[in-house]
Motif scaffolding. Sequence first.
Motif, PDB file in Angstrom:
ATOM      1  N   PHE A   7     -17.674  -5.749  15.386  1.00 50.66           N
ATOM      2  CA  PHE A   7     -17.222  -6.180  16.706  1.00 50.66           C
ATOM      3  C   PHE A   7     -17.536  -7.636  17.050  1.00 50.66           C
ATOM      4  CE2 PHE A   7     -18.074  -1.543  17.259  1.00 50.66           C
ATOM      5  CZ  PHE A   7     -16.754  -1.155  17.411  1.00 50.66           C
ATOM      6  N   LEU A   8     -18.695  -8.137  16.674  1.00 49.18           N
ATOM      7  CA  LEU A   8     -19.128  -9.440  17.172  1.00 49.18           C
ATOM      8  C   LEU A   8     -18.357 -10.597  16.554  1.00 49.18           C
ATOM      9  CD1 LEU A   8     -23.013  -8.993  17.385  1.00 49.18           C
ATOM     10  CD2 LEU A   8     -21.311  -8.802  19.207  1.00 49.18           C
ATOM     11  N   TYR A   9     -17.920 -10.466  15.321  1.00 51.89           N
ATOM     12  CA  TYR A   9     -17.267 -11.577  14.626  1.00 51.89           C
ATOM     13  C   TYR A   9     -15.744 -11.459  14.634  1.00 51.89           C
ATOM     14  CZ  TYR A   9     -21.668 -13.486  12.816  1.00 51.89           C
ATOM     15  OH  TYR A   9     -22.915 -14.072  12.694  1.00 51.89           O
ATOM     16  N   THR A  10     -15.191 -10.828  15.651  1.00 50.86           N
ATOM     17  CA  THR A  10     -13.736 -10.712  15.730  1.00 50.86           C
ATOM     18  C   THR A  10     -13.196 -11.420  16.955  1.00 50.86           C
ATOM     19  OG1 THR A  10     -11.860  -9.195  15.857  1.00 50.86           O
ATOM     20  CG2 THR A  10     -13.879  -8.503  16.960  1.00 50.86           C
ATOM     21  N   MET A  65     -20.981 -14.765  32.927  1.00 47.34           N
ATOM     22  CA  MET A  65     -20.453 -13.472  33.338  1.00 47.34           C
ATOM     23  C   MET A  65     -21.230 -12.315  32.719  1.00 47.34           C
ATOM     24  SD  MET A  65     -16.624 -12.053  32.608  1.00 47.34           S
ATOM     25  CE  MET A  65     -15.922 -13.587  33.206  1.00 47.34           C
ATOM     26  N   GLU A  66     -21.670 -11.365  33.568  1.00 45.60           N
ATOM     27  CA  GLU A  66     -22.512 -10.269  33.090  1.00 45.60           C
ATOM     28  C   GLU A  66     -21.737  -9.320  32.173  1.00 45.60           C
ATOM     29  OE1 GLU A  66     -23.785  -7.245  35.913  1.00 45.60           O
ATOM     30  OE2 GLU A  66     -22.248  -7.880  37.324  1.00 45.60           O
ATOM     31  N   HIS A  67     -22.494  -8.593  31.376  1.00 41.18           N
ATOM     32  CA  HIS A  67     -21.908  -7.718  30.367  1.00 41.18           C
ATOM     33  C   HIS A  67     -21.775  -6.282  30.857  1.00 41.18           C
ATOM     34  CE1 HIS A  67     -21.639 -10.163  26.615  1.00 41.18           C
ATOM     35  NE2 HIS A  67     -22.413 -10.954  27.327  1.00 41.18           N
ATOM     36  N   THR A  68     -20.979  -6.077  31.883  1.00 36.54           N
ATOM     37  CA  THR A  68     -20.564  -4.717  32.188  1.00 36.54           C
ATOM     38  C   THR A  68     -19.481  -4.326  31.189  1.00 36.54           C
ATOM     39  OG1 THR A  68     -18.921  -5.567  33.754  1.00 36.54           O
ATOM     40  CG2 THR A  68     -21.092  -4.984  34.641  1.00 36.54           C
ATOM     41  N   LEU A  69     -19.086  -3.052  31.201  1.00 33.34           N
ATOM     42  CA  LEU A  69     -18.082  -2.614  30.228  1.00 33.34           C
ATOM     43  C   LEU A  69     -16.793  -3.411  30.379  1.00 33.34           C
ATOM     44  CD1 LEU A  69     -17.003  -0.793  28.025  1.00 33.34           C
ATOM     45  CD2 LEU A  69     -16.452   0.918  29.773  1.00 33.34           C
ATOM     46  N   ARG A  70     -16.330  -3.609  31.595  1.00 38.85           N
ATOM     47  CA  ARG A  70     -15.055  -4.313  31.795  1.00 38.85           C
ATOM     48  C   ARG A  70     -15.185  -5.814  31.594  1.00 38.85           C
ATOM     49  NH1 ARG A  70     -13.720  -5.812  37.325  1.00 38.85           N
ATOM     50  NH2 ARG A  70     -11.625  -4.989  37.004  1.00 38.85           N
ATOM     51  N   GLN A  71     -16.384  -6.291  31.228  1.00 44.49           N
ATOM     52  CA  GLN A  71     -16.583  -7.699  30.948  1.00 44.49           C
ATOM     53  C   GLN A  71     -17.256  -7.904  29.593  1.00 44.49           C
ATOM     54  OE1 GLN A  71     -16.967  -8.906  35.695  1.00 44.49           O
ATOM     55  NE2 GLN A  71     -18.677  -9.359  34.353  1.00 44.49           N
ATOM     56  N   SER A  72     -17.052  -6.926  28.689  1.00 45.13           N
ATOM     57  CA  SER A  72     -17.627  -7.009  27.346  1.00 45.13           C
ATOM     58  C   SER A  72     -16.528  -6.821  26.308  1.00 45.13           C
ATOM     59  CB  SER A  72     -18.694  -5.925  27.139  1.00 45.13           C
ATOM     60  OG  SER A  72     -19.799  -6.105  27.985  1.00 45.13           O
ATOM     61  N   ALA A  73     -16.799  -7.307  25.088  1.00 43.99           N
ATOM     62  CA  ALA A  73     -15.912  -7.105  23.927  1.00 43.99           C
ATOM     63  C   ALA A  73     -14.479  -7.514  24.266  1.00 43.99           C
ATOM     64  CB  ALA A  73     -16.010  -5.663  23.452  1.00 43.99           C
ATOM     65  N   MET A  74     -13.495  -6.638  23.950  1.00 46.51           N
ATOM     66  CA  MET A  74     -12.104  -7.026  24.156  1.00 46.51           C
ATOM     67  C   MET A  74     -11.716  -7.159  25.617  1.00 46.51           C
ATOM     68  SD  MET A  74     -12.521  -3.610  23.690  1.00 46.51           S
ATOM     69  CE  MET A  74     -12.261  -3.339  21.947  1.00 46.51           C
ATOM     70  N   ILE A 112     -15.663 -14.379  24.367  1.00 45.94           N
ATOM     71  CA  ILE A 112     -16.207 -13.443  23.387  1.00 45.94           C
ATOM     72  C   ILE A 112     -17.118 -14.193  22.406  1.00 45.94           C
ATOM     73  CG2 ILE A 112     -14.364 -11.735  23.523  1.00 45.94           C
ATOM     74  CD1 ILE A 112     -12.977 -13.198  21.230  1.00 45.94           C
ATOM     75  N   PRO A 113     -18.177 -13.570  21.904  1.00 48.67           N
ATOM     76  CA  PRO A 113     -18.623 -12.214  22.222  1.00 48.67           C
ATOM     77  C   PRO A 113     -19.518 -12.100  23.439  1.00 48.67           C
ATOM     78  CG  PRO A 113     -19.908 -13.079  20.408  1.00 48.67           C
ATOM     79  CD  PRO A 113     -18.890 -14.125  20.739  1.00 48.67           C
ATOM     80  N   GLY A 114     -20.029 -13.238  24.018  1.00 47.29           N
ATOM     81  CA  GLY A 114     -20.826 -13.120  25.226  1.00 47.29           C
ATOM     82  C   GLY A 114     -21.892 -14.173  25.370  1.00 47.29           C
ATOM     83  N   GLY A 167      -6.071 -18.570  11.697  1.00 48.70           N
ATOM     84  CA  GLY A 167      -5.261 -17.371  11.807  1.00 48.70           C
ATOM     85  C   GLY A 167      -5.938 -16.160  11.191  1.00 48.70           C
ATOM     86  N   GLU A 168      -7.262 -16.207  11.080  1.00 53.01           N
ATOM     87  CA  GLU A 168      -8.035 -15.129  10.458  1.00 53.01           C
ATOM     88  C   GLU A 168      -8.362 -14.048  11.478  1.00 53.01           C
ATOM     89  OE1 GLU A 168     -10.431 -12.486   8.660  1.00 53.01           O
ATOM     90  OE2 GLU A 168      -8.881 -13.778   7.842  1.00 53.01           O
ATOM     91  N   THR A 169      -8.025 -12.804  11.178  1.00 50.31           N
ATOM     92  CA  THR A 169      -8.146 -11.717  12.154  1.00 50.31           C
ATOM     93  C   THR A 169      -9.111 -10.621  11.741  1.00 50.31           C
ATOM     94  OG1 THR A 169      -6.226 -10.584  11.176  1.00 50.31           O
ATOM     95  CG2 THR A 169      -5.805 -12.096  13.023  1.00 50.31           C
ATOM     96  N   SER A 170      -9.908 -10.844  10.705  1.00 47.63           N
ATOM     97  CA  SER A 170     -10.841  -9.803  10.281  1.00 47.63           C
ATOM     98  C   SER A 170     -12.025  -9.740  11.245  1.00 47.63           C
ATOM     99  CB  SER A 170     -11.351 -10.070   8.870  1.00 47.63           C
ATOM    100  OG  SER A 170     -12.394 -11.017   8.899  1.00 47.63           O
ATOM    101  N   SER A 171     -12.850  -8.712  11.086  1.00 50.43           N
ATOM    102  CA  SER A 171     -14.060  -8.574  11.900  1.00 50.43           C
ATOM    103  C   SER A 171     -15.299  -8.994  11.131  1.00 50.43           C
ATOM    104  CB  SER A 171     -14.211  -7.117  12.359  1.00 50.43           C
ATOM    105  OG  SER A 171     -14.302  -6.245  11.243  1.00 50.43           O
ATOM    106  N   ARG A 172     -15.100  -9.639   9.996  1.00 49.12           N
ATOM    107  CA  ARG A 172     -16.227 -10.053   9.166  1.00 49.12           C
ATOM    108  C   ARG A 172     -16.555 -11.526   9.384  1.00 49.12           C
ATOM    109  NH1 ARG A 172     -13.604  -8.795   3.579  1.00 49.12           N
ATOM    110  NH2 ARG A 172     -11.813  -9.507   4.815  1.00 49.12           N
ATOM    111  N   PRO A 173     -17.820 -11.908   9.211  1.00 48.86           N
ATOM    112  CA  PRO A 173     -18.150 -13.334   9.239  1.00 48.86           C
ATOM    113  C   PRO A 173     -17.420 -14.069   8.117  1.00 48.86           C
ATOM    114  CG  PRO A 173     -20.139 -11.989   9.358  1.00 48.86           C
ATOM    115  CD  PRO A 173     -19.017 -11.061   9.014  1.00 48.86           C
TER     116      PRO A 173
END
Length: 548
Positions: A146-149, A467-476, A497-499, A518-524
Motif C-alpha cells: 500500500f505505501l509505495y503505490t 491532514m489527519e489519518h481518518t479512514l476517509r483521509q487515508s490511502a486511496m 499519499i501516503p501521509g 508511468g510506473e503503477t506497481s505497489s513495490r519500491p
Amino acid sequence: MTPGRVVVIGGGIAGLTTAALLARGGAQVTLLERHDRLGGRAGTLSVDGFRFDTGPSWYFMPEVFEHAFALLGERIEDHVELDRLDPAYRLFPEPVDGGPSEPFDVVGDPETNWATFEAREPGAGQAIRRYTQESTEAYRTALDSFLYTTFARPDRLLSRDVVTKSRTLAGLLTGTLAGKVAATVTDPVLRQVLGYHAVFLGSSPYRVPALYSLMSHLDLVDGVRFPRGGMYTLIEALERIARKEGVEVRTDADVASVEIDDARPSLRHPRRSGQARGVRLADGTFLPADVVVSAADRHHTETALLGAHRELPEAWWADRGPGISALLIMAGVRGELPELAHHSLFFTRDWPGNFEDILGSGRSTPPDALRVPEAASMYVSRTTASDPTAAPPGHENLFVLVPFPADPTLGAGDRDTVERHADRYLDQVGAWAGIPGLRDRVVTRRVVAPADFARDFSAWRGTALGMEHTLRQSAMFRPGDASARVPNVLHVGGGTIPGVGLPMCLISAELVVKRMLGETSSRPLPAPLRPGYLAAARPRGVWSEQVG
C-alpha cells in the motif's frame, strides 16, 4: 513525463528528496524555499548554546530512510550516525494523589517489556506480544502492498497476500485503533502505550483505523533510534546529496503562484483545464518549468497557488479534518534532568476528553468549538540524554510538544496567553516527573503556536502535521499526488499519499518518480536509480527496463 525543467516548491524533506531524485534522473531541477534554510517543519534552532530539533523527533521506519538514500546511490550510514535508545521512552501516567507520577520505561528488550506489562495487568504481557505480532504482519503488508503505490492502478494492489488477508484487512479498516486496543488490554496506561501513535498521524486512537496498530511494531518490536546530532542531520545530508546531483537550491524564494495556461480536456486527461508553464515568485520573478512539484502545504497549494485550476476548492476542505496542531516549547534548562528519558510521554487519565478538547467530536469541528486542555497529554524530548553537545556544559535541553487545537488564532496576537499555557505545561512536567522548580531553572525558551505554523508554513488552520489519518483521509481516499486538472503539476509531502511523517514524505518523493515513469506497481523502485533514468523513460513503460 520526460521533463527537462522541474521546479520544486518547498524545501522540506519531501521537496528536497524529490529534487534530488529528479535531478539524478536527468532533469534540470530548481528547488525553491521561502525561508533562509531548508527543512520545513523538520527544522533546527540554535540559541544561547542550545540546539533543538523544531519538528519531528522520532526516527521510525529505518528501512524507508535506508531505501531513500539507496535510490540516490548513497548509504545512510555514511551520512548519519544512529544510536539505539534504551530506554526507548519513559511513561508518566497522571498521578492519582497530587504527588509525582509513578513512571515506567519501555526498553529495547521486548521480553522485558512483556514482563513490565504483565506486572501491570495479569495476562497483558502475552496479549501485547500477540498484538505486536499482528502489528508486524500489518506493517509488512502495508510496506509491500500500500505505501509505495500511487493508486493509479488500484487493481494492482490485489496481490495474493492482500487477497488472502482481505477479511483481516477489512476489519482493520472499518474498526478504530482504540477499539482494537480495548479488545487487547484493560489497563488504561497500557491502552495508551498501544494508542499514542495516533498523535503522530495528526489524530486520536478514537478516529484512526485499526490498521494503524501497525505502528506498535515500530517501537515495541523494531526499537527506537536517534541520529546523533539531531534529526536535522538528515536534512543536511539530503541537501548535500541534492546539490551533488545538480539541484539548484534557492532559499528566500517565496512562490506566489503557479502560472497556468488554459488547456482543453483530452481522452487521457478528461478533467484537464490547464497546463503549468512555470512559477511566479513574490518578487515578480518568473521561472519556467515543464513540470511543477509542490511540496508546500496542500491546502495552500490548492487554494492560493493554483488559482482557478485548483482541484480541491474550499468547499472540499470544509468537509475535512485538519487534525491536531501543537504548542511547542523549546527550553534550555540549568542543571541535570535525570528524571526524564530521551523520549518521555505524559498521559492524562481522561484521554477521550483530552482528544475531544483538541479535535472536537466531528470530522470538521470549527476552530471556535475546540478547547485548549488544562492538563495535557504531552511528549517531552531531552536529546541531551543521548547527545550532551545539544546544550552548554551543566545544562539540558527540553522540547515539549503539547497536542493543541488546529486554530490559527492561537498565538496570532495575544502571545501572553500562549506563554501562560507554556508556563502551565512546564509546571505539569515538573510536578509529574518530580522536578521541583523546573520552570525557574529555564534560562532560555522559545514557544511555537498554531498561528506560527499558519504563518511560517501556510499550514491549513495552523495544523502542525497535516491532514489527519481518518479512514476517509487515508490511502486511496487521501488527495492524490497528481493534479487531474493540470497534469504537469504534482504534489509531494504530508498533504498527499501516503501521509504525514518523515518516512511517508520520503515515500511520497519516490511516488513522484513513479508518476514520471508511468510506473503503477505497489513495490519500491529498485535501488540505486540509474543516473539519467528519466531520459530513457517512455510514458507508460516498464519500470524494470527504465530504472533497473
